[in-house]
Design a protein around this motif. Structure first.
Motif, PDB file in Angstrom:
ATOM      1  N   ASP A 169      85.704 -28.224 -48.852  1.00 17.34           N
ATOM      2  CA  ASP A 169      86.489 -27.702 -48.067  1.00 17.34           C
ATOM      3  C   ASP A 169      86.655 -25.624 -48.168  1.00 17.34           C
ATOM      4  O   ASP A 169      86.744 -25.362 -47.730  1.00 17.34           O
ATOM      5  CB  ASP A 169      87.396 -27.996 -47.282  1.00 17.34           C
ATOM      6  CG  ASP A 169      87.221 -29.289 -46.434  1.00 17.34           C
ATOM      7  OD1 ASP A 169      85.856 -29.417 -45.807  1.00 17.34           O
ATOM      8  OD2 ASP A 169      87.232 -30.395 -46.740  1.00 17.34           O
ATOM      9  N   THR A 180      81.905 -24.153 -45.978  1.00 17.03           N
ATOM     10  CA  THR A 180      82.360 -25.413 -46.598  1.00 17.03           C
ATOM     11  C   THR A 180      80.885 -26.211 -47.232  1.00 17.03           C
ATOM     12  O   THR A 180      79.840 -25.262 -46.926  1.00 17.03           O
ATOM     13  CB  THR A 180      82.251 -26.448 -45.230  1.00 17.03           C
ATOM     14  OG1 THR A 180      83.924 -26.011 -44.928  1.00 17.03           O
ATOM     15  CG2 THR A 180      82.290 -28.637 -45.792  1.00 17.03           C
ATOM     16  N   ARG A 229      82.137 -33.488 -49.565  1.00 12.32           N
ATOM     17  CA  ARG A 229      82.637 -31.986 -49.211  1.00 12.32           C
ATOM     18  C   ARG A 229      83.516 -31.599 -49.662  1.00 12.32           C
ATOM     19  O   ARG A 229      84.621 -31.932 -49.806  1.00 12.32           O
ATOM     20  CB  ARG A 229      83.202 -32.600 -47.221  1.00 12.32           C
ATOM     21  CG  ARG A 229      83.851 -31.233 -46.963  1.00 12.32           C
ATOM     22  CD  ARG A 229      83.928 -32.488 -45.477  1.00 12.32           C
ATOM     23  NE  ARG A 229      84.647 -31.023 -44.963  1.00 12.32           N
ATOM     24  CZ  ARG A 229      84.428 -30.595 -43.377  1.00 12.32           C
ATOM     25  NH1 ARG A 229      84.314 -31.546 -42.331  1.00 12.32           N
ATOM     26  NH2 ARG A 229      85.524 -29.884 -42.621  1.00 12.32           N
TER      27      ARG A 229
END
Length: 203
Positions: free
Chosen positions: A24, A9, A22
């Motif tokens: 992932d 991540t 973010r």
């Protein structure tokens, strides 16, 4: 302005728009991964355009907050003149602060193998050039509402071969030494240099 990659991540901090993305699936898809944006929780005291989140990292064990994202601004100050930051995890973000002294601003962070945080800071003057320092922050002191401070373990100014030091990383080499790597940003200026400096850290 800030980047942290762990466990596939990636987290990226963006100044001016003040968001953290973010990614992932970065471990599988690399630069094709799509990010999820999260606004930086500034409250009513909005950051200046170029003073946003400059340092990101996930708190390591043995902190009880292990896995929590720590995000520290470059120079967004509270009423006491200290630098604002956040602990971002489950539930609402919690504010933290970094004790600001001698006009140094935060540029990056990294963690030592034992968990303590190394905080890279930079000072700039048009007349005297640049300086940097690294403070070691006890992992146990990183908690909601805390004002972080710690001893200076390295500092340098223009009397040494440095420049605009913006990035820090820590790794173990094949001999088991803890290696601290610093990198500078030349800002596309012919007056500055891109440097990479490495040190063996001995506590």
């Amino acid at each position: 302005e800030s980047l942290w990659i762990e466990g596939g991540t990636a987290y990226i901090g963006v100044e001016r728009t003040h968001r953290i993305f973010r990614f992932d699936t970065f471990g599988r898809e690399g630069v094709l991964a799509r990010g999820t944006p999260t606004p930086v929780p500034m409250g009513s005291e909005r950051f200046a355009g170029n003073r946003g989140i400059e340092a990101l990292g996930l708190l390591p064990r043995p902190s009880p907050l292990a896995g929590t994202l720590i995000a520290i601004s470059e120079r967004a100050l509270n009423a006491a003149g200290d630098i604002r930051g956040y602990l971002i995890g489950s539930g609402p973000a919690r504010e933290i602060f970094v004790k600001r002294t001698n006009d140094f601003d935060v540029t990056d962070l990294a963690f030592l193998p034992g968990g303590d945080m190394l905080l890279l800071e930079r000072w700039f003057s048009a007349w005297r050039g640049v300086a940097f320092r690294i403070r070691r922050i006890d992992l146990a002191t990183i908690r909601a509402g805390a004002t972080l401070d710690g001893p200076i373990i390295l500092s340098a100014d223009m009397t040494s071969q440095i420049d605009n030091m913006e990035g820090i990383a820590v790794h173990r080499n094949g001999e088991g030494e803890t290696i601290v790597t610093l990198v500078s940003d030349n800002n596309f200026s012919f007056l500055q240099r891109t440097l990479m400096l490495q040190f063996a850290y001995r506590a």
